[in-house]
Scaffold this motif. Structure first.
Motif: not given
Length: 192
Positions: A97-108
């Motif tokens: 739940w910390d920082g950043i992630t992606h939902m399948g694409g390059p957008m963070e």
């Protein structure tokens, strides 16, 4: 209560809803006008790997260019429950739940925002399935309050991305679930 615990609670109720769907209800209309029950399950399974990947901080693209490119799973109740288990496991890991992630694409995106969206997937699509199949489900108020805050943060983005429909007006004094549903473009009074 932690975000991961909210997800676990939402997932548990979602599995109970799936377990209560009878085979003769698979073709029933849902509040998502473009999907019947089986189609909604296919939608969830299509995007599922991306949501699991997001919990692991991995950019996992969807299974195809479009949902229609992927053959629906015959035993979708089992596949959906397995997906829920993988999702809970991914979002229960350290730092998920910390920082950043992606939902399948390059957008963070902030991981906490995506995790809140996953909670919304289980509650809102759980409501869709429950309404379509005549189930009465009660979510805990603290889970719904948490989700309302999350949906308020992402509703406009969801509408811009075509994930949510236009907001359905709901009174400020309406039950929390109704306010969540209205923000997500659903009529809380939808019936089969």
């Amino acid at each position: 209560m932690s975000d991961a615990r909210m997800l676990t609670r939402a997932a548990g109720l979602f599995v109970e809803i799936v377990d209560s769907v009878r085979p003769e209800q698979w073709g029933a209309a849902t509040p998502c006008a473009e999907y019947d029950v089986r189609g909604l399950a296919h939608h969830l399974l299509f995007w599922g790997p991306s949501l699991v990947g997001a919990g692991r901080k991995e950019a996992v693209p969807p299974l195809g260019e479009a949902e229609s490119d992927v053959e629906p799973v015959a035993d979708w109740p089992t596949a959906l429950k397995e997906h829920v288990a993988r999702t809970v496991e991914a979002w229960s890991g350290p730092g998920s739940w910390d920082g950043i992630t992606h939902m399948g694409g390059p957008m963070e995106l902030p991981a906490s925002m995506v995790g809140g969206m996953v909670v919304g997937e289980f509650v809102i699509h759980g409501w869709d399935l429950a309404r379509a199949t005549g189930q009465d489900v009660v979510w805990d108020e603290d889970l719904l309050e948490y989700l309302l805050g999350e949906v308020e943060k992402t509703a406009q983005m969801g509408r811009d991305m075509g994930i949510y429909g236009p907001e359905v007006e709901v009174a400020e004094t309406a039950p929390v679930l109704h306010r969540v549903l209205g923000l997500s473009g659903r009529d809380p009074h939808w019936s089969r």
